[in-house]
Design an enzyme around this catalytic site. Structure first.
Site, mmCIF file in Angstrom:
data_model
loop_
_atom_site.group_PDB
_atom_site.id
_atom_site.type_symbol
_atom_site.label_atom_id
_atom_site.label_comp_id
_atom_site.label_asym_id
_atom_site.label_seq_id
_atom_site.Cartn_x
_atom_site.Cartn_y
_atom_site.Cartn_z
ATOM 1 N N GLY A 263 0.837 -1.188 0.000
ATOM 2 C CA GLY A 263 0.000 0.000 0.000
ATOM 3 C C GLY A 263 0.871 1.236 0.000
ATOM 4 N N CYS A 264 0.383 2.286 0.609
ATOM 5 C CA CYS A 264 1.123 3.545 0.666
ATOM 6 C C CYS A 264 2.483 3.335 1.320
ATOM 7 C CB CYS A 264 0.313 4.572 1.451
ATOM 8 S SG CYS A 264 1.169 6.131 1.671
ATOM 9 N N PHE A 265 3.528 3.756 0.642
ATOM 10 C CA PHE A 265 4.864 3.526 1.187
ATOM 11 C C PHE A 265 5.127 4.304 2.462
ATOM 12 C CE2 PHE A 265 6.430 6.108 -2.757
ATOM 13 C CZ PHE A 265 5.909 7.301 -2.259
ATOM 14 N N TRP A 266 4.384 5.381 2.712
ATOM 15 C CA TRP A 266 4.569 6.135 3.947
ATOM 16 C C TRP A 266 4.407 5.232 5.171
ATOM 17 C CZ3 TRP A 266 0.624 10.603 2.848
ATOM 18 C CH2 TRP A 266 1.127 11.447 1.849
ATOM 19 N N ASP B 43 -5.930 3.165 0.165
ATOM 20 C CA ASP B 43 -5.269 3.327 -1.130
ATOM 21 C C ASP B 43 -5.620 2.173 -2.063
ATOM 22 O OD1 ASP B 43 -3.757 5.699 -0.314
ATOM 23 O OD2 ASP B 43 -2.811 4.305 1.074
#
Length: 169
Positions: free
Chosen positions: A9-12, A88
């Site tokens: 998912g979101c790399f953050w 996401d």
């Protein structure tokens, strides 16, 4: 040093869990798996590059094993959702373990099979296991986002944290 690449998912949201471990040299947010060289965040979000948001982890295998990293990876994701993760959606957020060599592939596959057999989830484990490709670091403002933008990070990761708490802790 060795390298692991995980998309969840979101790399953050994929940096902090790994960055805080002993034996981790670095964790970079970036893009991989697509057909466009040096993609930008805007290009990847357009869903036309074939890239997936991912993290590149450089680790010391004498301090932490690849198998340990894979186990931690599972606990950061919903491995039953192939079409993105949490808030996401789309291929650019799909869950993937990218392997560097046959040993990593076997470790990842064995771990996936074990998770499927565990009965933890009532749906199939659909996370892909694919050969690693060129990793392109994301723009600087994406790196260590949980530290540089904690309020925005908290908002963007709320559904993920609720799922992880319910299913992994």
């Amino acid at each position: 040093m060795e390298r692991a690449i995980f998309a969840g998912g979101c790399f953050w949201c994929m940096v902090q869990p790994f960055e805080e471990l002993d034996g981790i040299e670095s964790v970079l947010s970036g893009y991989t798996g697509g057909h466009v060289e040096n993609p930008t965040y805007k290009e990847v979000c357009s869903k036309t590059t074939g890239h997936t948001e991912a993290v590149e982890i450089i680790f010391n295998p004498e301090k932490i094993s690849y198998a340990d990293l894979v186990e931690l990876y599972w606990a950061q994701t919903d491995p039953t959702d192939a079409f993105g993760q949490f808030e996401d959606r789309g291929d650019n957020y799909r869950p993937v373990i990218f392997y560097e060599n046959e040993e990593q592939r076997q470790i990842a596959q064995k771990s996936k099979d074990k998770l499927q057999a565990s009965g933890r989830f009532d749906r199939p484990i659909v996370t892909s296991i694919e050969p690693a490709d060129t990793f392109y670091p994301a723009e600087d403002y994406h790196q260590a986002f949980y530290r540089t933008n904690p309020a925005r990070y908290a908002l963007s990761s709320a559904r993920r944290h609720a799922f992880l708490e319910e299913n992994w802790h």
